[in-house]
Design a protein around this motif. Structure first.
Motif: not given
Length: 163
Positions: A1-5, A131-138, A143-152
């Motif tokens: 994910m970091a590379m994709y980001t 990884i692209g779909p994981m990036f979009v989902a993340t 955006a919805l405030g539902l990401a796991p704590a600390g993931l971003h």
């Protein structure tokens, strides 16, 4: 994910990916749903679309459980809609529809990368296509405030070390 980001910093690129990636995923599932793999008693025909969807979804869940599970919102409707369409349309129409959606999805991707001024991540690492779909989902979960704590923060910290 970091590379994709690191390849996806521009908000316009992220927006085009939010449209393009689901179109590409659905188009692949749709095309693969035309290919029967096995007959299962009490279930019916297992298609390549279903088999690949289950395997890739399991990979996404293994890589990051919350994000992978969220991708069920893409996988399950893609499988169900693909099955419905292949039951109602002839194979030629399904192929053309899948091709049109695939090309459209890539047009969105390439427009986004024109905004970004950077080539797609999968040019450097083909695994990034998964990884692209994981990036979009993340991005959606954040955006919805539902990401796991600390993931971003973890992704950004790792992405910064790659830049």
């Amino acid at each position: 994910m970091a590379m994709y980001t690191t390849y996806h910093r521009d908000s316009r690129n992220k927006a085009t990916h939010a449209v393009g990636i689901p179109l590409i995923v659905f188009s692949v599932v749709l095309a693969c749903t035309l290919v029967p793999v096995a007959e299962v008693a009490g279930f019916g025909t297992v298609t390549l679309g279903l088999a690949l969807s289950v395997m890739v979804w399991a990979l996404w869940i293994a890589l990051n459980r919350p994000v992978g599970l969220a991708l069920g919102l893409l996988v399950v409707p893609s499988v169900l809609l693909s099955a419905w369409l292949t039951e109602r349309l002839d194979a030629g129409a399904v192929r053309w529809l899948a091709l049109g959606l695939f090309v459209s999805g890539w047009v969105f991707q390439l427009v986004g990368h024109a905004f970004e001024g950077r080539k797609p991540a999968l040019v450097d690492n083909l695994f990034q296509a998964l990884i692209g779909p994981m990036f979009v989902a993340t991005e959606g979960l954040m955006a919805l405030g539902l990401a796991p704590a600390g993931l971003h923060e973890r992704i950004e910290r790792q992405a910064a070390s790659r830049s």
